[in-house]
Design a protein around this motif. Structure first.
Motif, PDB file in Angstrom:
ATOM      1  N   GLN A  85       0.859  -1.360  -0.093  1.00 24.86           N
ATOM      2  CA  GLN A  85      -0.189  -0.134   0.101  1.00 24.86           C
ATOM      3  C   GLN A  85       0.641   1.190  -0.428  1.00 24.86           C
ATOM      4  O   GLN A  85      -0.002   1.944  -0.941  1.00 24.86           O
ATOM      5  N   GLY A  86       2.148   0.980   0.879  1.00 22.45           N
ATOM      6  CA  GLY A  86       3.053   2.377   0.655  1.00 22.45           C
ATOM      7  C   GLY A  86       3.657   2.871  -0.945  1.00 22.45           C
ATOM      8  O   GLY A  86       3.331   3.371  -1.034  1.00 22.45           O
ATOM      9  N   MET A  87       3.895   1.548  -1.480  1.00 27.34           N
ATOM     10  CA  MET A  87       4.266   2.011  -2.420  1.00 27.34           C
ATOM     11  C   MET A  87       3.343   2.640  -3.762  1.00 27.34           C
ATOM     12  O   MET A  87       4.453   3.110  -4.205  1.00 27.34           O
ATOM     13  N   PHE A  88       2.477   2.157  -3.901  1.00 28.81           N
ATOM     14  CA  PHE A  88       1.504   2.935  -4.784  1.00 28.81           C
ATOM     15  C   PHE A  88       0.710   4.270  -3.718  1.00 28.81           C
ATOM     16  O   PHE A  88      -0.007   4.457  -4.559  1.00 28.81           O
ATOM     17  N   LEU A  89       0.949   4.228  -2.422  1.00 32.63           N
ATOM     18  CA  LEU A  89       0.499   5.597  -1.914  1.00 32.63           C
ATOM     19  C   LEU A  89       1.714   6.566  -2.566  1.00 32.63           C
ATOM     20  O   LEU A  89       1.468   7.787  -3.174  1.00 32.63           O
ATOM     21  N   GLU A  90       2.633   6.627  -2.197  1.00 28.28           N
ATOM     22  CA  GLU A  90       3.819   6.784  -3.149  1.00 28.28           C
ATOM     23  C   GLU A  90       3.434   6.957  -4.764  1.00 28.28           C
ATOM     24  O   GLU A  90       3.859   8.445  -5.134  1.00 28.28           O
ATOM     25  N   ALA A  91       2.930   6.262  -5.180  1.00 25.72           N
ATOM     26  CA  ALA A  91       2.212   6.836  -6.980  1.00 25.72           C
ATOM     27  C   ALA A  91       1.509   7.456  -7.039  1.00 25.72           C
ATOM     28  O   ALA A  91       1.450   8.449  -8.316  1.00 25.72           O
ATOM     29  N   GLY A  92       0.632   7.800  -5.623  1.00 24.13           N
ATOM     30  CA  GLY A  92       0.395   9.434  -6.164  1.00 24.13           C
ATOM     31  C   GLY A  92      -0.156  10.509  -5.762  1.00 24.13           C
ATOM     32  O   GLY A  92      -0.179  11.446  -6.173  1.00 24.13           O
ATOM     33  N   TYR A  93       1.529  10.421  -5.615  1.00 17.18           N
ATOM     34  CA  TYR A  93       2.536  11.857  -5.773  1.00 17.18           C
ATOM     35  C   TYR A  93       2.517  11.847  -7.245  1.00 17.18           C
ATOM     36  O   TYR A  93       1.857  13.861  -7.610  1.00 17.18           O
ATOM     37  N   TYR A  94       3.329  11.117  -7.981  1.00 19.02           N
ATOM     38  CA  TYR A  94       3.420  11.219  -9.132  1.00 19.02           C
ATOM     39  C   TYR A  94       3.183  10.417 -10.099  1.00 19.02           C
ATOM     40  O   TYR A  94       3.637   8.833  -9.669  1.00 19.02           O
ATOM     41  N   ASP A  95       2.763  10.964 -11.681  1.00 19.71           N
ATOM     42  CA  ASP A  95       2.704   9.130 -12.377  1.00 19.71           C
ATOM     43  C   ASP A  95       3.458   8.915 -12.865  1.00 19.71           C
ATOM     44  O   ASP A  95       3.884   7.985 -12.972  1.00 19.71           O
ATOM     45  N   ASP A  96       4.976   9.441 -12.902  1.00 23.99           N
ATOM     46  CA  ASP A  96       6.176   9.234 -13.477  1.00 23.99           C
ATOM     47  C   ASP A  96       6.595   7.515 -12.637  1.00 23.99           C
ATOM     48  O   ASP A  96       6.922   6.601 -12.869  1.00 23.99           O
ATOM     49  N   HIS A  97       5.958   7.627 -11.411  1.00 32.50           N
ATOM     50  CA  HIS A  97       6.191   6.554 -10.598  1.00 32.50           C
ATOM     51  C   HIS A  97       6.096   5.214 -10.551  1.00 32.50           C
ATOM     52  O   HIS A  97       6.213   4.127 -11.060  1.00 32.50           O
ATOM     53  N   TRP A  98       4.334   5.307 -11.906  1.00 31.34           N
ATOM     54  CA  TRP A  98       3.347   4.463 -12.259  1.00 31.34           C
ATOM     55  C   TRP A  98       4.077   3.905 -12.743  1.00 31.34           C
ATOM     56  O   TRP A  98       3.588   2.179 -12.349  1.00 31.34           O
ATOM     57  N   PRO A  99       4.729   3.648 -13.527  1.00 29.51           N
ATOM     58  CA  PRO A  99       5.308   2.117 -14.530  1.00 29.51           C
ATOM     59  C   PRO A  99       6.044   1.537 -13.985  1.00 29.51           C
ATOM     60  O   PRO A  99       6.262   0.326 -14.499  1.00 29.51           O
ATOM     61  N   TYR A 100       6.621   2.341 -12.920  1.00 30.90           N
ATOM     62  CA  TYR A 100       7.903   0.658 -12.358  1.00 30.90           C
ATOM     63  C   TYR A 100       7.031   1.038 -10.997  1.00 30.90           C
ATOM     64  O   TYR A 100       6.800  -0.784 -11.137  1.00 30.90           O
ATOM     65  N   ARG A 101       6.088   0.920 -11.059  1.00 34.02           N
ATOM     66  CA  ARG A 101       5.293  -0.399  -9.652  1.00 34.02           C
ATOM     67  C   ARG A 101       4.142  -1.087 -10.469  1.00 34.02           C
ATOM     68  O   ARG A 101       3.796  -1.761  -9.924  1.00 34.02           O
ATOM     69  N   ALA A 102       3.410  -0.250 -12.144  1.00 37.54           N
ATOM     70  CA  ALA A 102       2.240  -1.691 -11.934  1.00 37.54           C
ATOM     71  C   ALA A 102       3.482  -2.433 -12.464  1.00 37.54           C
ATOM     72  O   ALA A 102       3.637  -3.759 -12.643  1.00 37.54           O
ATOM     73  N   GLU A 103       5.152  -2.468 -13.332  1.00 36.68           N
ATOM     74  CA  GLU A 103       5.692  -3.311 -13.549  1.00 36.68           C
ATOM     75  C   GLU A 103       6.309  -4.503 -12.299  1.00 36.68           C
ATOM     76  O   GLU A 103       5.813  -5.871 -12.300  1.00 36.68           O
ATOM     77  N   ALA A 104       5.925  -3.839 -11.310  1.00 37.54           N
ATOM     78  CA  ALA A 104       6.614  -4.912 -10.346  1.00 37.54           C
ATOM     79  C   ALA A 104       5.256  -5.707  -9.604  1.00 37.54           C
ATOM     80  O   ALA A 104       5.600  -6.144  -9.245  1.00 37.54           O
ATOM     81  N   LEU A 105       5.127  -4.987  -9.685  1.00 35.80           N
ATOM     82  CA  LEU A 105       3.324  -5.815  -9.655  1.00 35.80           C
ATOM     83  C   LEU A 105       2.488  -6.707 -10.289  1.00 35.80           C
ATOM     84  O   LEU A 105       2.213  -8.312  -9.688  1.00 35.80           O
ATOM     85  N   SER A 106       3.464  -6.584 -11.304  1.00 37.72           N
ATOM     86  CA  SER A 106       2.860  -7.139 -12.176  1.00 37.72           C
ATOM     87  C   SER A 106       3.895  -8.679 -12.631  1.00 37.72           C
ATOM     88  O   SER A 106       3.316  -9.848 -12.590  1.00 37.72           O
ATOM     89  N   ALA A 107       5.124  -8.555 -12.041  1.00 38.91           N
ATOM     90  CA  ALA A 107       6.431  -9.201 -12.316  1.00 38.91           C
ATOM     91  C   ALA A 107       5.739 -10.168 -11.271  1.00 38.91           C
ATOM     92  O   ALA A 107       5.745 -11.448 -10.868  1.00 38.91           O
TER      93      ALA A 107
END
Length: 552
Positions: A356-378
């Motif tokens: 949850q904390g990882m995706f909360l950080e993604a709420g600040y900056y959308d340039d975090h989105w690709p890496y977090r989506a990639e991590a969840l997918s993997a």
């Protein structure tokens, strides 16, 4: 959750050194939390203070004395202690301020200050010298954010014109890092991973978190004693005026992000004649009735919208990530990962709380989105390492993270009244979590020590200036900012007569100056470099959405 206030344009070069929290940090809740529509009528909220939190005569006199002393002493800038690890030409020094402005001859603390002198070089023409315009002082927010490494931002292309004209000045606010640091618990106990993050917690879980909040508040009081009550936004504003004087500036040029906009607005109210130019980046709601309990409710509501933005983006790129072709399907993938991590934490460190904390950080900056989506997918495909790399607590950063949490808690608890009966928190947040489950209870646990806080509370300042009292100021805000909901920028604009609001439409990054939107940067540059502002409100089209990373 930690407020990361510098724009994502800072990138890998500076983000870790400036204000980014360690991945998986268990603490601070977002500090800057303006009011969202529909929340003002929630039952059980503390009443707005009857009187504005204006300082008494002793504090006014003490601030004047401290500023005069600082002007006489100046700042003895010299090499930074960690100079061997720093690029550029940054210098460091200290500024002495009273712990208690009502007693300027009593205990004093040293604030760590840093500077990179104006380059005076036009980035478009190296042979042309640019006139120096003084010092630009920056605060990244928090409360609890360190600004000491801010001057290095002048190395980035988006900041070179400003770095040519201004000495870039950063500092650690009182309690932070090198400035009489606060602590509320042993940093070795700070990171608790793996952890749970129930969106609808049980009565037993609530009882456990209440005990933790009581213990944390008690630890703050025991570790700092009577000094703790002097860490609040009014003193942060006074410290800023002393720094201005120490730098030899008759008028302050200031940029505040996130929480920095709040005490910057307090400064503008207390010292309007000391202001030259002020940029409020991702402004928070300064209404005394919102500081800080209502603001936290508003922030939790806003994060639900930003979480929906991410899920919609991931669904549009289902062919890359395979998380689902609809936002609901992406939510299902997230819930599947939560369940698996609850049963078996990734690497023994990443549980549902870290996810949850990882995706909360993604709420600040959308340039975090690709890496977090990639991590969840993997992770869902059997490879947990990308998730561990991003979300696992970084034990080496525990001291810094615990300090930031302590300052956040002290400032927000000291600043304003809070409900002291958990039944109020329980009722309001149970109701809110029905429509906004993503962030609501995590925000409660971060702020709950304020229910059990020891010592006196401030009455929030009634931030406002009348016609002609304050030079024109600039407010920049994104419509879908979750950390500082847009309504706060509108409220600040209403309260600061002569201010101009520039809006990034249909976007949600937190911290816009120097970021990917050239339109917003153009307004900031025109104001800081030439004093030019639009005649009235202005708007910019949203910056481009992030490009998907290749999932494993």
């Amino acid at each position: 959750m930690r407020a990361v206030a510098l724009s994502s344009a800072v990138g890998a070069l500076l983000l870790g050194a400036l204000t980014a929290a360690p991945a998986g940090a268990a603490a601070p809740g977002l500090p800057v939390l303006p009011t969202a529509p529909g929340l003002a009528g929630l039952p059980g909220l503390p009443a707005a203070p009857g009187l504005p939190g204006l300082p008494g005569a002793a504090e006014v006199s003490g601030t004047r004395v401290a500023a005069e002393r600082a002007r006489a002493a100046g700042v003895a800038f010299g090499p930074c202690a960690d100079a061997q690890d720093l690029p550029g030409a940054m210098e460091c020094g200290t500024v002495s301020v009273p712990l208690d402005y009502a007693d300027p001859d009593g205990t004093r603390i040293e604030l760590a200050v840093s500077r990179v002198a104006a380059t005076r070089t036009d980035p478009g023409n190296s042979k042309h010298k640019v006139p120096r315009q003084g010092a630009l002082v920056y605060n990244p927010g928090g409360p609890g954010g360190s600004g000491r490494y801010f001057p290095l931002i002048g190395m980035l292309p988006e900041w070179k014109r400003i770095a040519a004209a201004y000495d870039l000045v950063g500092y650690d606010p009182r309690g932070v890092g090198g400035s009489a640091p606060l602590s509320c618990q042993d940093p070795a106990r700070f990171f608790k991973g793996p952890s749970q993050a129930p969106t609808h917690p049980s009565a037993a879980y609530k009882k456990e978190r209440i005990a933790q909040a009581r213990s944390y508040a008690r630890g703050c009081a025991e570790r700092s004693g009577s000094a703790l009550r002097h860490y609040h936004s009014l003193n942060n504003a006074r410290d800023l005026d002393v720094i201005r004087a120490a730098l030899g500036e008759e008028k302050l040029t200031f940029m505040g992000s996130s929480y920095g906009t709040y005490f910057g607005a307090v400064y503008a109210t207390l010292f309007p004649t000391h202001v030259r130019r002020m940029v409020f980046d991702s402004a928070v709601d300064p209404d005394p009735a919102s500081v800080w309990y209502r603001n936290n409710l508003a922030q939790s509501a806003a994060f639900e919208g930003r979480w929906a933005d991410f899920r919609a983006w991931a669904a549009r790129h289902d062919t890359v990530y395979g998380l689902g072709a609809t936002a609901d399907a992406v939510q299902a993938s997230y819930e599947k990962a939560r369940a698996q991590l609850a049963a078996e934490p990734a690497g023994g460190k990443v549980g549902p709380g870290q996810l949850q904390g990882m995706f909360l950080e993604a709420g600040y900056y959308d340039d975090h989105w690709p890496y977090r989506a990639e991590a969840l997918s993997a992770y869902l495909k059997g490879d947990p390492q990308p998730l561990i790399d991003i979300a696992a607590p970084v034990e080496e950063a525990a001291v810094e993270a615990e300090n930031a949490s302590a300052v956040y808690t002290a400032v927000e608890c000291n600043d304003a009244p809070w409900p002291t009966d958990f039944a109020v928190w329980d009722r309001d947040n149970t109701r809110l979590a029905r429509s906004a489950p993503f962030e609501t209870w995590d925000n409660v646990w971060m702020n709950l020590p304020c229910a059990y806080w020891e010592g006196p509370r401030q009455s929030p300042v009634d931030v406002r200036t009348g016609p002609g009292e304050l030079p024109p100021t600039l407010i920049v805000a994104a419509e879908r900012d979750a950390a500082a909901p847009y309504e706060g920028a509108v409220e600040l604009h209403r309260r600061l007569t002569g201010s101009v609001l520039v809006t990034e439409r249909d976007a949600g990054s937190h911290g816009l100056a120097g970021g990917p939107n050239a339109c917003v940067n153009g307004y900031v540059d025109a104001y800081l470099l030439e004093g030019r502002l639009p005649v009235r409100r202005a708007a910019c089209a949203p910056h481009r959405e992030p490009t998907p990373a290749k999932a494993k």
